[in-house]
Design a protein around this motif. Structure first.
Motif, PDB file in Angstrom:
ATOM      1  N   PRO A 166     -37.845   2.338 -12.469  1.00 13.51           N
ATOM      2  CA  PRO A 166     -38.783   1.412 -11.458  1.00 13.51           C
ATOM      3  C   PRO A 166     -39.195   0.324 -12.533  1.00 13.51           C
ATOM      4  N   VAL A 167     -39.333  -0.793 -11.686  1.00 15.56           N
ATOM      5  CA  VAL A 167     -40.180  -1.943 -12.455  1.00 15.56           C
ATOM      6  C   VAL A 167     -41.594  -1.280 -12.807  1.00 15.56           C
ATOM      7  N   ASP A 168     -42.134  -1.662 -13.882  1.00 14.04           N
ATOM      8  CA  ASP A 168     -43.475  -1.300 -14.268  1.00 14.04           C
ATOM      9  C   ASP A 168     -44.270  -2.471 -14.203  1.00 14.04           C
ATOM     10  N   LEU A 169     -44.902  -2.649 -13.247  1.00 15.60           N
ATOM     11  CA  LEU A 169     -45.816  -3.840 -12.900  1.00 15.60           C
ATOM     12  C   LEU A 169     -46.967  -3.937 -13.827  1.00 15.60           C
ATOM     13  N   ASP A 170     -47.525  -3.099 -14.452  1.00 15.04           N
ATOM     14  CA  ASP A 170     -48.554  -3.027 -15.187  1.00 15.04           C
ATOM     15  C   ASP A 170     -48.245  -3.428 -16.750  1.00 15.04           C
ATOM     16  N   ASP A 171     -46.939  -2.939 -16.908  1.00 19.66           N
ATOM     17  CA  ASP A 171     -46.631  -3.321 -18.370  1.00 19.66           C
ATOM     18  C   ASP A 171     -45.116  -3.641 -18.396  1.00 19.66           C
ATOM     19  N   ALA A 196     -34.629  -9.822  -4.147  1.00 25.16           N
ATOM     20  CA  ALA A 196     -33.527 -10.034  -3.272  1.00 25.16           C
ATOM     21  C   ALA A 196     -34.226  -9.759  -1.798  1.00 25.16           C
ATOM     22  N   VAL A 197     -35.016  -8.729  -1.806  1.00 24.61           N
ATOM     23  CA  VAL A 197     -35.769  -8.260  -0.479  1.00 24.61           C
ATOM     24  C   VAL A 197     -37.104  -9.450  -0.418  1.00 24.61           C
ATOM     25  N   GLU A 198     -37.695  -9.534  -1.268  1.00 25.78           N
ATOM     26  CA  GLU A 198     -38.821 -10.550  -1.128  1.00 25.78           C
ATOM     27  C   GLU A 198     -38.136 -11.999  -0.717  1.00 25.78           C
ATOM     28  N   LEU A 199     -37.375 -12.426  -1.606  1.00 25.88           N
ATOM     29  CA  LEU A 199     -36.738 -13.825  -1.251  1.00 25.88           C
ATOM     30  C   LEU A 199     -36.148 -13.771   0.149  1.00 25.88           C
ATOM     31  N   ASP A 200     -35.397 -12.660   0.520  1.00 27.73           N
ATOM     32  CA  ASP A 200     -35.099 -12.983   1.919  1.00 27.73           C
ATOM     33  C   ASP A 200     -36.397 -12.892   2.871  1.00 27.73           C
ATOM     34  N   ARG A 201     -37.325 -12.397   2.797  1.00 30.05           N
ATOM     35  CA  ARG A 201     -38.226 -12.211   3.675  1.00 30.05           C
ATOM     36  C   ARG A 201     -39.283 -13.566   3.723  1.00 30.05           C
ATOM     37  N   ARG A 202     -39.163 -14.223   2.394  1.00 25.65           N
ATOM     38  CA  ARG A 202     -39.761 -15.531   2.648  1.00 25.65           C
ATOM     39  C   ARG A 202     -38.954 -16.503   2.902  1.00 25.65           C
ATOM     40  N   GLY A 203     -37.533 -16.425   2.741  1.00 25.31           N
ATOM     41  CA  GLY A 203     -36.425 -17.590   3.078  1.00 25.31           C
ATOM     42  C   GLY A 203     -36.019 -17.326   4.276  1.00 25.31           C
ATOM     43  N   ARG A 204     -36.037 -16.207   5.095  1.00 25.80           N
ATOM     44  CA  ARG A 204     -35.210 -16.311   6.317  1.00 25.80           C
ATOM     45  C   ARG A 204     -35.490 -17.414   7.476  1.00 25.80           C
ATOM     46  N   ALA A 205     -36.700 -17.756   7.514  1.00 23.73           N
ATOM     47  CA  ALA A 205     -37.195 -18.611   8.540  1.00 23.73           C
ATOM     48  C   ALA A 205     -36.341 -20.135   8.372  1.00 23.73           C
ATOM     49  N   ASP A 206     -36.160 -20.110   6.977  1.00 25.10           N
ATOM     50  CA  ASP A 206     -35.308 -21.423   6.667  1.00 25.10           C
ATOM     51  C   ASP A 206     -33.994 -21.325   6.561  1.00 25.10           C
ATOM     52  N   GLY A 207     -33.278 -20.103   6.853  1.00 20.93           N
ATOM     53  CA  GLY A 207     -31.984 -20.064   6.799  1.00 20.93           C
ATOM     54  C   GLY A 207     -31.451 -19.455   5.490  1.00 20.93           C
ATOM     55  N   VAL A 208     -32.484 -19.081   4.590  1.00 20.14           N
ATOM     56  CA  VAL A 208     -32.147 -18.453   3.121  1.00 20.14           C
ATOM     57  C   VAL A 208     -32.125 -17.108   3.149  1.00 20.14           C
ATOM     58  N   LEU A 307     -31.962   3.646  -4.656  1.00 22.75           N
ATOM     59  CA  LEU A 307     -33.182   4.425  -4.625  1.00 22.75           C
ATOM     60  C   LEU A 307     -34.180   3.513  -3.818  1.00 22.75           C
ATOM     61  N   ALA A 308     -35.119   4.260  -3.142  1.00 19.22           N
ATOM     62  CA  ALA A 308     -36.073   3.602  -2.259  1.00 19.22           C
ATOM     63  C   ALA A 308     -37.043   2.650  -3.287  1.00 19.22           C
ATOM     64  N   TYR A 309     -37.157   2.977  -4.297  1.00 20.82           N
ATOM     65  CA  TYR A 309     -38.256   2.173  -5.040  1.00 20.82           C
ATOM     66  C   TYR A 309     -37.761   0.728  -5.453  1.00 20.82           C
ATOM     67  N   ALA A 310     -36.056   0.708  -5.385  1.00 20.40           N
ATOM     68  CA  ALA A 310     -35.567  -0.526  -5.593  1.00 20.40           C
ATOM     69  C   ALA A 310     -35.396  -1.598  -4.423  1.00 20.40           C
ATOM     70  N   VAL A 311     -35.745  -0.986  -3.125  1.00 25.56           N
ATOM     71  CA  VAL A 311     -35.735  -1.909  -1.868  1.00 25.56           C
ATOM     72  C   VAL A 311     -37.312  -1.686  -1.421  1.00 25.56           C
ATOM     73  N   ASP A 312     -38.296  -1.426  -2.046  1.00 24.48           N
ATOM     74  CA  ASP A 312     -39.374  -1.213  -1.494  1.00 24.48           C
ATOM     75  C   ASP A 312     -40.301  -2.533  -1.008  1.00 24.48           C
ATOM     76  N   PRO A 313     -40.601  -3.031  -0.013  1.00 23.88           N
ATOM     77  CA  PRO A 313     -41.192  -4.612   0.383  1.00 23.88           C
ATOM     78  C   PRO A 313     -42.393  -4.613  -0.247  1.00 23.88           C
ATOM     79  N   GLU A 314     -43.210  -3.552  -0.439  1.00 21.75           N
ATOM     80  CA  GLU A 314     -44.542  -3.850  -0.917  1.00 21.75           C
ATOM     81  C   GLU A 314     -44.303  -3.986  -2.306  1.00 21.75           C
ATOM     82  N   GLN A 315     -43.500  -3.227  -3.020  1.00 28.22           N
ATOM     83  CA  GLN A 315     -43.089  -3.295  -4.485  1.00 28.22           C
ATOM     84  C   GLN A 315     -42.642  -4.921  -4.667  1.00 28.22           C
ATOM     85  N   ALA A 316     -41.701  -5.000  -3.825  1.00 29.94           N
ATOM     86  CA  ALA A 316     -41.314  -6.591  -4.022  1.00 29.94           C
ATOM     87  C   ALA A 316     -41.847  -7.640  -3.763  1.00 29.94           C
ATOM     88  N   ALA A 317     -43.250  -7.652  -2.891  1.00 28.92           N
ATOM     89  CA  ALA A 317     -44.202  -8.600  -2.819  1.00 28.92           C
ATOM     90  C   ALA A 317     -45.008  -8.669  -3.983  1.00 28.92           C
TER      91      ALA A 317
END
Length: 329
Positions: A166-171, A196-208, A307-317
């Protein structure tokens, strides 16, 4: 919490080619940018999108090499850009925005894999900086053009290699932990999927809308150049004489097969109204159940899955916020 990874049963599969999934698609009047569009699956993606009528722009670190590779594909524009150099990314984005064109498709296909430890001018680890941060900065700068399209898709080439870590957000840059090439690659590919998860969440209102893709394992693209032939043989990816093994059921694909899911995500009408999902074999991948995770990780012949950690919206944010901090200048 994870995204809804529900296969659509698209009718395509691991042996489908980019040309097959784009059959009947008309991209006349659409503008596409494809990073890594002058080699491997990126080049095949460009060829098929252009054949469908799209105007295609290929940013390249080596513009002469790109022009030579794209010779014979009419109507492709090559422009200078180096993903690991933020000044270069900004310059490319500024040039595109100055053209006034909308951007209908952005395919983030460029990447490096399992490299020795290298850092960019900011001190960031090269795989994370190239595979994720460079694309994050590019997409962020081009969001006005994506919004102007009135319906755009961003396709981020991830990998089943996300299983390595997974991504190590601390290091994120291996400042406090020992560097391992495949762990770094796994982090960057998990980052691609989360982006891709977070970009989609932020962009969908603009059709992205955004999608992450596992293309399969394609040995003869140059991505595996830092791996020895012994390592590739041990993985069952090449024959004794070094010839690449082709077995789409095991994700060992040809370049046209490897580009198929990217093109499917970029063009398929079946994905209208959807986004923020990880795809492979020209379909949305199922989520790997936690109870099956260890077996799935060990099995190179494992069925499609993410794997769940690669599509977790909280981690994506959280990754998005970190990426904003790391790319701010």
């Amino acid at each position: 919490m994870t995204t809804a990874q529900q296969p659509l049963h698209s009718g395509f599969g691991p042996a489908s080619t980019a040309e097959e999934v784009a059959a009947g698609v008309d991209l006349t009047g659409r503008v596409a940018i494809v990073t890594g569009g002058y080699s491997g699956i990126g080049l095949e993606t460009v060829r098929v999108l252009r054949a469908a009528g799209a105007e295609v722009v290929v940013p390249a670190r080596d513009t002469a090499r790109a022009a030579a590779a794209l010779e014979g594909i009419d109507g492709v524009e090559v422009a200078a850009m180096d993903l690991i150099d933020p000044v270069s990314v900004d310059a490319f984005a500024d040039g595109f925005l100055a053209s006034g064109r909308p951007l209908h498709l952005l395919v983030a296909s460029a990447g490096i894999m399992a490299t020795p430890l290298t850092r960019d001018a900011r001190g960031y680890e090269a795989q994370f900086a190239t595979n994720h941060l460079g694309h994050f900065q590019l997409v962020s700068r081009l969001r006005p053009a994506l919004r102007a399209a009135g319906g755009a898709r961003v396709v981020v080439v991830s990998s089943r290699g996300h299983r390595f870590s997974p991504v190590d957000l601390d290091d994120p840059n291996f400042e406090h932990t020992p560097y391992e090439p495949f762990v770094a690659y796994g982090r960057s590919k998990s980052a691609n999927a989360l982006f891709a998860v977070e970009l989609d969440r932020r962009g969908r209102a603009d059709g992205v809308r955004a999608f992450a893709v596992h293309p399969g394992t394609i040995v003869d693209t140059g991505l595996a150049k830092h791996l020895s032939e012994d390592a590739l043989r041990a993985a069952g990816a090449v024959e004794e004489d070094g010839t690449p093994v082709r077995d789409s059921a095991r994700q060992l694909k040809t370049v046209p097969q490897g580009a198929a899911t990217t093109v499917w995500c970029a063009t398929s009408p079946a994905l209208e109204g959807l986004g923020g999902v990880y795809c492979e074999n020209c379909d949305i991948s199922p989520l790997v159940a936690e109870a099956d995770r260890e077996a799935w990780l060990r099995d190179e012949k494992a069925p499609a899955g993410v794997l769940a950690y690669a599509v977790d919206p909280e981690q994506a944010a959280r990754l998005w916020e970190l990426s904003e901090r790391l790319t701010a200048r």
